[in-house]
Design a protein around this motif. Sequence first.
Motif, PDB file in Angstrom:
ATOM      1  N   GLN A  13       0.805  -1.223   0.000  1.00 14.41           N
ATOM      2  CA  GLN A  13       0.000   0.000   0.000  1.00 14.41           C
ATOM      3  C   GLN A  13       0.835   1.269   0.000  1.00 14.41           C
ATOM      4  OE1 GLN A  13      -2.950  -0.017   3.200  1.00 14.41           O
ATOM      5  NE2 GLN A  13      -2.860  -2.229   3.198  1.00 14.41           N
ATOM      6  N   CYS A  15       3.669   3.810  -1.335  1.00 11.87           N
ATOM      7  CA  CYS A  15       4.462   4.218  -2.492  1.00 11.87           C
ATOM      8  C   CYS A  15       5.933   4.213  -2.096  1.00 11.87           C
ATOM      9  CB  CYS A  15       4.022   5.623  -2.920  1.00 11.87           C
ATOM     10  SG  CYS A  15       5.121   6.361  -4.138  1.00 11.87           S
ATOM     11  N   TYR A  20       3.755   7.605   0.433  1.00 14.61           N
ATOM     12  CA  TYR A  20       2.303   7.779   0.548  1.00 14.61           C
ATOM     13  C   TYR A  20       1.627   6.425   0.732  1.00 14.61           C
ATOM     14  CZ  TYR A  20      -2.514   8.918  -0.682  1.00 14.61           C
ATOM     15  OH  TYR A  20      -3.880   9.063  -0.663  1.00 14.61           O
ATOM     16  N   LYS A  21       0.675   6.350   1.668  1.00 15.95           N
ATOM     17  CA  LYS A  21      -0.053   5.107   1.891  1.00 15.95           C
ATOM     18  C   LYS A  21      -1.396   5.174   1.185  1.00 15.95           C
ATOM     19  CE  LYS A  21      -1.609   1.918   5.435  1.00 15.95           C
ATOM     20  NZ  LYS A  21      -1.822   1.670   6.856  1.00 15.95           N
ATOM     21  N   ASN A  22      -1.574   4.298   0.218  1.00 12.82           N
ATOM     22  CA  ASN A  22      -2.796   4.276  -0.573  1.00 12.82           C
ATOM     23  C   ASN A  22      -3.732   3.190  -0.048  1.00 12.82           C
ATOM     24  OD1 ASN A  22      -4.773   4.322  -2.488  1.00 12.82           O
ATOM     25  ND2 ASN A  22      -3.401   4.140  -4.238  1.00 12.82           N
ATOM     26  N   GLU A  24      -6.622   2.405  -0.934  1.00 10.90           N
ATOM     27  CA  GLU A  24      -7.395   1.728  -1.987  1.00 10.90           C
ATOM     28  C   GLU A  24      -6.757   0.409  -2.409  1.00 10.90           C
ATOM     29  OE1 GLU A  24      -8.317   4.368  -5.246  1.00 10.90           O
ATOM     30  OE2 GLU A  24      -8.732   5.970  -3.823  1.00 10.90           O
ATOM     31  N   THR A  25      -5.454   0.280  -2.212  1.00 11.56           N
ATOM     32  CA  THR A  25      -4.772  -0.931  -2.644  1.00 11.56           C
ATOM     33  C   THR A  25      -4.900  -2.065  -1.629  1.00 11.56           C
ATOM     34  OG1 THR A  25      -2.652  -0.246  -1.721  1.00 11.56           O
ATOM     35  CG2 THR A  25      -3.127   0.412  -3.977  1.00 11.56           C
ATOM     36  N   TRP A  33      -1.416   0.678  -9.592  1.00  8.32           N
ATOM     37  CA  TRP A  33      -1.996   1.939  -9.116  1.00  8.32           C
ATOM     38  C   TRP A  33      -1.011   3.076  -9.333  1.00  8.32           C
ATOM     39  CZ3 TRP A  33       0.280   4.166  -4.589  1.00  8.32           C
ATOM     40  CH2 TRP A  33       1.138   3.316  -3.875  1.00  8.32           C
ATOM     41  N   CYS A  35       0.323   6.580  -7.774  1.00  6.73           N
ATOM     42  CA  CYS A  35       0.385   7.347  -6.536  1.00  6.73           C
ATOM     43  C   CYS A  35      -0.221   8.743  -6.762  1.00  6.73           C
ATOM     44  CB  CYS A  35       1.835   7.477  -6.090  1.00  6.73           C
ATOM     45  SG  CYS A  35       2.033   8.493  -4.630  1.00  6.73           S
ATOM     46  N   LYS A  37       0.111  11.270  -4.993  1.00 10.03           N
ATOM     47  CA  LYS A  37       0.992  12.316  -4.476  1.00 10.03           C
ATOM     48  C   LYS A  37       2.156  12.618  -5.426  1.00 10.03           C
ATOM     49  CE  LYS A  37       3.312  13.605  -0.173  1.00 10.03           C
ATOM     50  NZ  LYS A  37       3.755  13.086   1.128  1.00 10.03           N
TER      51      LYS A  37
END
Length: 60
Positions: A13, A15, A20-22, A24-25, A33, A35, A37
């Motif tokens: 999750q 990047c 950055y913590k996504n 959605e993943t 995905w 990022c 940011k």
Amino acid sequence: MIKKVDTFYASGQICHCCGYKNEETKDLKVREWICPKCYSKHDRDVNASINILMQGILAN
Ligand SMILES: [Zn+2]
């Protein structure tokens, strides 16, 4: 040498470029995905591998 990596670490999750913590993943169907940011494009497994590798190096 074997290094133990915390299995709860959200490697897929985060990047590996900017950290950055996504959220959605979290959905395992998300294979790729971008990022929001830094706009880096990630393959889920490749990104996870890089993060695990980095964590292994930093934990050294
Ligand atoms: Zn990023």
